[in-house]
Design a protein around this motif. Structure first.
Motif, PDB file in Angstrom:
ATOM      1  N   GLN A   1      15.944   7.703 -28.594  1.00 37.93           N
ATOM      2  CA  GLN A   1      16.684   8.886 -28.153  1.00 37.93           C
ATOM      3  C   GLN A   1      18.175   8.714 -28.426  1.00 37.93           C
ATOM      4  O   GLN A   1      18.855   9.666 -28.831  1.00 37.93           O
ATOM      5  CB  GLN A   1      16.428   9.122 -26.663  1.00 37.93           C
ATOM      6  N   TYR A   2      18.666   7.504 -28.216  1.00 35.10           N
ATOM      7  CA  TYR A   2      20.068   7.211 -28.522  1.00 35.10           C
ATOM      8  C   TYR A   2      20.329   7.421 -30.013  1.00 35.10           C
ATOM      9  O   TYR A   2      21.331   8.020 -30.403  1.00 35.10           O
ATOM     10  CB  TYR A   2      20.389   5.771 -28.120  1.00 35.10           C
TER      11      TYR A   2
ATOM     12  N   ASP B   1      15.229  16.385 -24.131  1.00 34.03           N
ATOM     13  CA  ASP B   1      14.627  15.497 -23.141  1.00 34.03           C
ATOM     14  C   ASP B   1      15.531  15.303 -21.916  1.00 34.03           C
ATOM     15  O   ASP B   1      15.151  14.597 -20.989  1.00 34.03           O
ATOM     16  CB  ASP B   1      14.355  14.114 -23.759  1.00 34.03           C
ATOM     17  N   ARG B   2      16.715  15.919 -21.954  1.00 33.98           N
ATOM     18  CA  ARG B   2      17.708  15.717 -20.893  1.00 33.98           C
ATOM     19  C   ARG B   2      17.920  14.216 -20.654  1.00 33.98           C
ATOM     20  O   ARG B   2      17.933  13.735 -19.518  1.00 33.98           O
ATOM     21  CB  ARG B   2      17.299  16.429 -19.601  1.00 33.98           C
ATOM     22  N   SER B   3      18.088  13.503 -21.752  1.00 34.34           N
ATOM     23  CA  SER B   3      18.164  12.053 -21.741  1.00 34.34           C
ATOM     24  C   SER B   3      19.607  11.560 -21.754  1.00 34.34           C
ATOM     25  O   SER B   3      20.428  12.016 -22.563  1.00 34.34           O
ATOM     26  CB  SER B   3      17.416  11.492 -22.963  1.00 34.34           C
ATOM     27  N   ASP B   4      19.925  10.609 -20.867  1.00 36.20           N
ATOM     28  CA  ASP B   4      21.246   9.977 -20.895  1.00 36.20           C
ATOM     29  C   ASP B   4      21.442   9.219 -22.204  1.00 36.20           C
ATOM     30  O   ASP B   4      22.558   9.146 -22.724  1.00 36.20           O
ATOM     31  CB  ASP B   4      21.407   9.024 -19.708  1.00 36.20           C
TER      32      ASP B   4
ATOM     33  N   TYR C   1      25.003  10.670 -28.767  1.00 37.51           N
ATOM     34  CA  TYR C   1      25.747  11.768 -29.384  1.00 37.51           C
ATOM     35  C   TYR C   1      27.251  11.497 -29.309  1.00 37.51           C
ATOM     36  O   TYR C   1      27.976  11.681 -30.297  1.00 37.51           O
ATOM     37  CB  TYR C   1      25.408  13.086 -28.684  1.00 37.51           C
TER      38      TYR C   1
ATOM     39  N   ASN D   1      19.722  18.112 -26.577  1.00 40.77           N
ATOM     40  CA  ASN D   1      19.157  17.091 -25.696  1.00 40.77           C
ATOM     41  C   ASN D   1      17.949  17.666 -24.961  1.00 40.77           C
ATOM     42  O   ASN D   1      17.967  17.875 -23.751  1.00 40.77           O
ATOM     43  CB  ASN D   1      20.228  16.619 -24.713  1.00 40.77           C
TER      44      ASN D   1
ATOM     45  N   TYR E   1      20.280  10.002 -25.192  1.00 41.82           N
ATOM     46  CA  TYR E   1      20.675  10.949 -26.239  1.00 41.82           C
ATOM     47  C   TYR E   1      22.142  11.328 -26.067  1.00 41.82           C
ATOM     48  O   TYR E   1      22.908  11.360 -27.042  1.00 41.82           O
ATOM     49  CB  TYR E   1      19.807  12.205 -26.184  1.00 41.82           C
ATOM     50  N   SER E   2      22.549  11.631 -24.844  1.00 42.17           N
ATOM     51  CA  SER E   2      23.928  12.039 -24.577  1.00 42.17           C
ATOM     52  C   SER E   2      24.910  10.951 -24.984  1.00 42.17           C
ATOM     53  O   SER E   2      25.928  11.219 -25.635  1.00 42.17           O
ATOM     54  CB  SER E   2      24.086  12.368 -23.092  1.00 42.17           C
TER      55      SER E   2
ATOM     56  N   GLY F   1      20.508  11.083 -30.880  1.00 44.38           N
ATOM     57  CA  GLY F   1      21.795  11.637 -30.461  1.00 44.38           C
ATOM     58  C   GLY F   1      22.919  11.170 -31.359  1.00 44.38           C
ATOM     59  O   GLY F   1      23.797  11.949 -31.745  1.00 44.38           O
TER      60      GLY F   1
ATOM     61  N   TYR G   1      24.399  19.880 -30.367  1.00 48.71           N
ATOM     62  CA  TYR G   1      23.894  19.019 -29.292  1.00 48.71           C
ATOM     63  C   TYR G   1      22.555  19.568 -28.834  1.00 48.71           C
ATOM     64  O   TYR G   1      22.458  20.699 -28.382  1.00 48.71           O
ATOM     65  CB  TYR G   1      24.908  19.023 -28.144  1.00 48.71           C
TER      66      TYR G   1
END
Length: 262
Positions: free
Chosen positions: A142-143, A160-163, A169, A158, A165-166, A146, A156
């Motif tokens: 996920q990282y 999966d509402r994933s930290d 990004y 996200n 990914y955030s 992002g 943007y």
């Protein structure tokens, strides 16, 4: 003549160097290279069996390059700032494009989708806040998604509402800004004068250099202990705000327009 590590300060990609294989050393045995300038560090790493793999530059000015020793399966990260080696640390095989214990590319593809299937992770450990890849393969994928989106200025997304990914990004955007630090942000054919290289300069010398480059001060004001100077260059239509703190240029940016920039 500029050497490889010297050129790494201003560019994010350099062709790999091939070194004569010798017994490699772990990072804690390379501390004598710390503080070296580019030429000496490059020679020392090559002589100890390392070849350059990749480089990424951060907007803070730090440059991280990765070096691999094929004979000893050893990857190290070299941190450079202001032309000198600051630290040399052990890095993961992944950072040097090598993987042990399974097909990492397939793991990424399962989570991130067919677009990444078969691709090796492109971000490095230095892109993470703690300097380490996540041990959670799903979070790492996920990282990576992002990071890739941020690096290539994609929207943007996200879902999966994933930290992870955030955070990825944000790291990708930071890398993109570092890669494009030479660019004015303008397009077309208009003349432009570079100013980014003056960041951190002493105020007195910086002001003289701005004048030499054709700028003239059109406004000047203070806020607390910080002084702001508005500089105008009519030939290139550049309106630059200079932030001065502690006697140095803290920030320079083209603000586009100002009542006195005309």
């Amino acid at each position: 003549m500029a050497t490889l590590l010297s050129r790494l300060i201003g560019t994010a990609g350099v062709a790999a160097l091939v070194a004569t294989p010798v017994l490699a050393e772990k990072a804690n045995q390379l501390i004598d290279i710390n503080g070296s300038y580019g030429r000496d560090a490059e020679y020392a790493l090559q002589s100890r069996g390392f070849s350059h793999v990749s480089t990424n530059k951060k907007s803070s000015g730090y440059v991280y390059s990765y070096w691999w020793n094929e004979r000893d399966d050893n990857c190290v990260q070299v941190e450079v700032y202001n032309g000198r080696v600051q630290t040399i640390n052990d890095a993961s095989d992944q950072d040097c494009g090598h993987h042990k214990g399974g097909n990492a590319a397939a793991a990424v593809g399962v989570v991130a989708g067919a677009a990444l299937l078969g691709a090796l992770l492109s971000h490095k450990g230095s892109h993470h806040d703690d300097g380490q890849h996540s041990s959670d393969q799903q979070a790492e994928a996920q990282y990576e998604r992002g990071y890739t989106d941020g690096l290539h200025n994609a929207a943007y997304h996200n879902y999966d509402r994933s930290d992870a990914y955030s955070n990825g990004y944000s790291a990708g955007v930071d890398q993109r800004n570092a890669n494009l630090s030479h660019h004015s942000g303008r397009g077309g054919y208009a003349q432009h004068v570079a100013i980014n290289d003056l960041e951190g300069a002493r105020a007195a010398g910086g002001m003289d250099e701005l004048e030499r480059r054709g700028f003239s001060q059109v406004d000047n004001f203070t806020s607390g202990n910080t002084r702001y100077s508005i500089q105008w260059r009519s030939a290139s239509q550049q309106c630059v705000q200079v932030t001065i703190a502690d006697g140095h240029f803290y920030d320079l940016r083209d603000i586009g327009q100002h009542p006195n920039c005309r």
